[in-house]
Design a protein around this motif. Sequence first.
Motif, PDB file in Angstrom:
ATOM      1  N   TYR A 183       0.831  -1.213   0.000  1.00 48.83           N
ATOM      2  CA  TYR A 183       0.000   0.000   0.000  1.00 48.83           C
ATOM      3  C   TYR A 183       0.865   1.262   0.000  1.00 48.83           C
ATOM      4  CZ  TYR A 183      -3.259  -3.636   1.245  1.00 48.83           C
ATOM      5  OH  TYR A 183      -3.977  -4.791   1.246  1.00 48.83           O
ATOM      6  N   ALA A 184       1.895   1.235   0.859  1.00 49.23           N
ATOM      7  CA  ALA A 184       2.814   2.380   0.899  1.00 49.23           C
ATOM      8  C   ALA A 184       3.506   2.502  -0.457  1.00 49.23           C
ATOM      9  CB  ALA A 184       3.831   2.189   2.015  1.00 49.23           C
ATOM     10  N   ASP A 185       3.815   1.356  -1.027  1.00 54.17           N
ATOM     11  CA  ASP A 185       4.486   1.310  -2.319  1.00 54.17           C
ATOM     12  C   ASP A 185       3.618   1.933  -3.425  1.00 54.17           C
ATOM     13  OD1 ASP A 185       6.756   0.389  -3.623  1.00 54.17           O
ATOM     14  OD2 ASP A 185       5.584  -1.250  -4.538  1.00 54.17           O
ATOM     15  N   ARG A 186       2.356   1.569  -3.434  1.00 53.16           N
ATOM     16  CA  ARG A 186       1.446   2.100  -4.459  1.00 53.16           C
ATOM     17  C   ARG A 186       1.289   3.608  -4.302  1.00 53.16           C
ATOM     18  NH1 ARG A 186      -3.133  -2.590  -3.678  1.00 53.16           N
ATOM     19  NH2 ARG A 186      -1.942  -4.284  -4.638  1.00 53.16           N
ATOM     20  N   ARG A 187       1.215   4.035  -3.057  1.00 51.33           N
ATOM     21  CA  ARG A 187       1.044   5.466  -2.805  1.00 51.33           C
ATOM     22  C   ARG A 187       2.277   6.238  -3.314  1.00 51.33           C
ATOM     23  NH1 ARG A 187       0.731   8.650   2.917  1.00 51.33           N
ATOM     24  NH2 ARG A 187       0.263  10.672   2.003  1.00 51.33           N
ATOM     25  N   TYR A 188       3.440   5.674  -3.023  1.00 59.62           N
ATOM     26  CA  TYR A 188       4.686   6.303  -3.454  1.00 59.62           C
ATOM     27  C   TYR A 188       4.733   6.357  -4.987  1.00 59.62           C
ATOM     28  CZ  TYR A 188       9.675   6.903  -4.313  1.00 59.62           C
ATOM     29  OH  TYR A 188      10.889   7.358  -4.773  1.00 59.62           O
ATOM     30  N   LYS A 189       4.382   5.236  -5.603  1.00 58.32           N
ATOM     31  CA  LYS A 189       4.488   5.127  -7.061  1.00 58.32           C
ATOM     32  C   LYS A 189       3.588   6.117  -7.794  1.00 58.32           C
ATOM     33  CE  LYS A 189       5.975   0.458  -8.204  1.00 58.32           C
ATOM     34  NZ  LYS A 189       5.439  -0.894  -8.254  1.00 58.32           N
ATOM     35  N   ILE A 190       2.364   6.291  -7.305  1.00 54.30           N
ATOM     36  CA  ILE A 190       1.452   7.190  -8.031  1.00 54.30           C
ATOM     37  C   ILE A 190       1.937   8.636  -7.893  1.00 54.30           C
ATOM     38  CG2 ILE A 190      -0.310   7.550  -6.214  1.00 54.30           C
ATOM     39  CD1 ILE A 190      -1.047   7.081  -9.949  1.00 54.30           C
ATOM     40  N   GLY A 191       2.497   8.950  -6.720  1.00 60.25           N
ATOM     41  CA  GLY A 191       3.046  10.299  -6.522  1.00 60.25           C
ATOM     42  C   GLY A 191       4.210  10.539  -7.478  1.00 60.25           C
ATOM     43  N   GLU A 192       5.089   9.541  -7.565  1.00 59.20           N
ATOM     44  CA  GLU A 192       6.246   9.690  -8.455  1.00 59.20           C
ATOM     45  C   GLU A 192       5.806   9.785  -9.912  1.00 59.20           C
ATOM     46  OE1 GLU A 192       9.609  10.287  -7.515  1.00 59.20           O
ATOM     47  OE2 GLU A 192       8.285  10.693  -5.829  1.00 59.20           O
ATOM     48  N   ALA A 193       4.809   8.962 -10.288  1.00 55.30           N
ATOM     49  CA  ALA A 193       4.327   8.990 -11.684  1.00 55.30           C
ATOM     50  C   ALA A 193       3.803  10.380 -12.016  1.00 55.30           C
ATOM     51  CB  ALA A 193       3.231   7.943 -11.884  1.00 55.30           C
ATOM     52  N   MET A 194       3.076  10.958 -11.065  1.00 56.73           N
ATOM     53  CA  MET A 194       2.500  12.285 -11.329  1.00 56.73           C
ATOM     54  C   MET A 194       3.591  13.350 -11.434  1.00 56.73           C
ATOM     55  SD  MET A 194      -0.429  14.400  -9.298  1.00 56.73           S
ATOM     56  CE  MET A 194       0.564  14.958  -7.938  1.00 56.73           C
ATOM     57  N   TYR A 195       4.491  13.369 -10.446  1.00 59.83           N
ATOM     58  CA  TYR A 195       5.507  14.427 -10.456  1.00 59.83           C
ATOM     59  C   TYR A 195       6.508  14.224 -11.592  1.00 59.83           C
ATOM     60  CZ  TYR A 195       3.503  16.330  -6.215  1.00 59.83           C
ATOM     61  OH  TYR A 195       2.644  16.903  -5.315  1.00 59.83           O
ATOM     62  N   ASN A 196       6.768  12.974 -11.978  1.00 59.40           N
ATOM     63  CA  ASN A 196       7.618  12.759 -13.154  1.00 59.40           C
ATOM     64  C   ASN A 196       6.938  13.306 -14.397  1.00 59.40           C
ATOM     65  OD1 ASN A 196       9.711  11.563 -11.820  1.00 59.40           O
ATOM     66  ND2 ASN A 196       8.976   9.462 -12.143  1.00 59.40           N
ATOM     67  N   GLY A 197       5.651  13.002 -14.525  1.00 61.60           N
ATOM     68  CA  GLY A 197       4.878  13.505 -15.668  1.00 61.60           C
ATOM     69  C   GLY A 197       4.924  15.029 -15.735  1.00 61.60           C
ATOM     70  N   LEU A 198       4.898  15.639 -14.560  1.00 67.14           N
ATOM     71  CA  LEU A 198       4.895  17.105 -14.493  1.00 67.14           C
ATOM     72  C   LEU A 198       6.310  17.679 -14.516  1.00 67.14           C
ATOM     73  CD1 LEU A 198       2.208  17.411 -11.672  1.00 67.14           C
ATOM     74  CD2 LEU A 198       1.947  18.300 -14.007  1.00 67.14           C
ATOM     75  N   ALA A 199       7.299  16.780 -14.546  1.00 70.41           N
ATOM     76  CA  ALA A 199       8.717  17.171 -14.524  1.00 70.41           C
ATOM     77  C   ALA A 199       9.043  18.028 -13.298  1.00 70.41           C
ATOM     78  CB  ALA A 199       9.109  17.882 -15.816  1.00 70.41           C
ATOM     79  N   ILE A 200       8.516  17.616 -12.140  1.00 68.17           N
ATOM     80  CA  ILE A 200       8.869  18.289 -10.881  1.00 68.17           C
ATOM     81  C   ILE A 200       9.673  17.282 -10.055  1.00 68.17           C
ATOM     82  CG2 ILE A 200       8.052  19.571  -8.863  1.00 68.17           C
ATOM     83  CD1 ILE A 200       5.411  20.056 -10.324  1.00 68.17           C
ATOM     84  N   ALA A 201      10.961  17.542  -9.924  1.00 68.08           N
ATOM     85  CA  ALA A 201      11.882  16.577  -9.298  1.00 68.08           C
ATOM     86  C   ALA A 201      11.567  16.394  -7.820  1.00 68.08           C
ATOM     87  CB  ALA A 201      13.322  17.059  -9.454  1.00 68.08           C
ATOM     88  N   ARG A 202      11.996  15.253  -7.303  1.00 63.59           N
ATOM     89  CA  ARG A 202      11.776  14.927  -5.897  1.00 63.59           C
ATOM     90  C   ARG A 202      12.402  15.969  -4.962  1.00 63.59           C
ATOM     91  NH1 ARG A 202       9.370  11.323  -3.503  1.00 63.59           N
ATOM     92  NH2 ARG A 202       9.910  10.714  -1.388  1.00 63.59           N
ATOM     93  N   GLU A 203      13.567  16.472  -5.362  1.00 66.55           N
ATOM     94  CA  GLU A 203      14.270  17.449  -4.507  1.00 66.55           C
ATOM     95  C   GLU A 203      13.566  18.808  -4.531  1.00 66.55           C
ATOM     96  OE1 GLU A 203      16.227  16.318  -7.558  1.00 66.55           O
ATOM     97  OE2 GLU A 203      15.771  14.514  -6.392  1.00 66.55           O
ATOM     98  N   ASP A 204      12.756  19.035  -5.538  1.00 69.21           N
ATOM     99  CA  ASP A 204      12.094  20.331  -5.680  1.00 69.21           C
ATOM    100  C   ASP A 204      10.850  20.364  -4.792  1.00 69.21           C
ATOM    101  OD1 ASP A 204      11.017  22.722  -6.420  1.00 69.21           O
ATOM    102  OD2 ASP A 204      10.677  22.177  -8.527  1.00 69.21           O
ATOM    103  N   ARG A 205      11.108  20.458  -3.502  1.00 75.20           N
ATOM    104  CA  ARG A 205      10.004  20.367  -2.538  1.00 75.20           C
ATOM    105  C   ARG A 205       9.029  21.522  -2.702  1.00 75.20           C
ATOM    106  NH1 ARG A 205      11.816  16.682   1.995  1.00 75.20           N
ATOM    107  NH2 ARG A 205       9.805  17.140   2.897  1.00 75.20           N
TER     108      ARG A 205
END
Length: 222
Positions: free
Chosen positions: A88-110
């Motif tokens: 569950y934690a994994d799925r939550r993480y993955k959808i967040g990453e998919a969205m921010y990758n799509g938007l080209a907003i890096a993880r470090e760009d808090r």
Amino acid sequence: MRISKAVATRRSVRAFLDKQVDPALIRRLIEQAGRAPSGGNLQPWHIYVVTGAPLAQLKSLMEEKIASNPKGEGSEFNIYPPELEGIYADRRYKIGEAMYNGLAIAREDRAGRRMWFNRNYRFFDAPVGLFCFIERYMGPPQWSDMGMYLQTLMLLLREEGLDSCAQECWALFHNTISTFVQAPDHHMLFCGMAIGYRDPDHAANNFPSERAALEEFATFIG
Ligand SMILES: Cc1cc2nc3c(=O)[nH]c(=O)nc-3n(C[C@H](O)[C@H](O)[C@H](O)COP(=O)(O)O)c2cc1C
């Protein structure tokens, strides 16, 4: 539209065209979704629809609230279980990453991620915002009924060429919203929903949201 197509084409839409929605149509769909089933036919959902000048007012109020209290007012229920782990934690993480990758907003760009997240509180600039409340003393079965109402509505919206995004983040500003819509004290805010016409080209509406394979969640016996 066939139901299967409504199901297949519904996604959480987070960027909308600057196109108004016929108020009579929204009224009809809100009413029609009331055909959703509920245990004991309790129909425990309470819906508020905000458009036009009040919606603009709410957006500027939210800007002030976020500026003075970025983390919100604390939710009245756990949006996610504190012990969320494993798949569950994994799925939550993955959808967040998919969205921010799509938007080209890096993880470090808090700050960038926070800015995007805060668009939730503008209903992603959708022309219609909805809030769903429930009687405070209702339990898990009635909360599931609320989900039935919301999904029925989201599919009916699809049939009319409309899109939506359910938004539980609004629960973090439950005081502000309850006061704004003048909900009675005995009603608790569950979520909001942005409603409008999808911007088909926006990156926010074009990243994949995966689903678990059938075998992961279903068991067929006999
Ligand atoms: C009850 C509920 C609350 C949600 N809250 C939010 C939210 O606050 N903000 C957001 O961007 N998406 C929200 N979502 C959308 C989910 O992230 C989305 O449904 C999930 O990632 C699957 O993607 P899909 O809807 O595009 O298929 C919510 C969905 C549901 C059902």
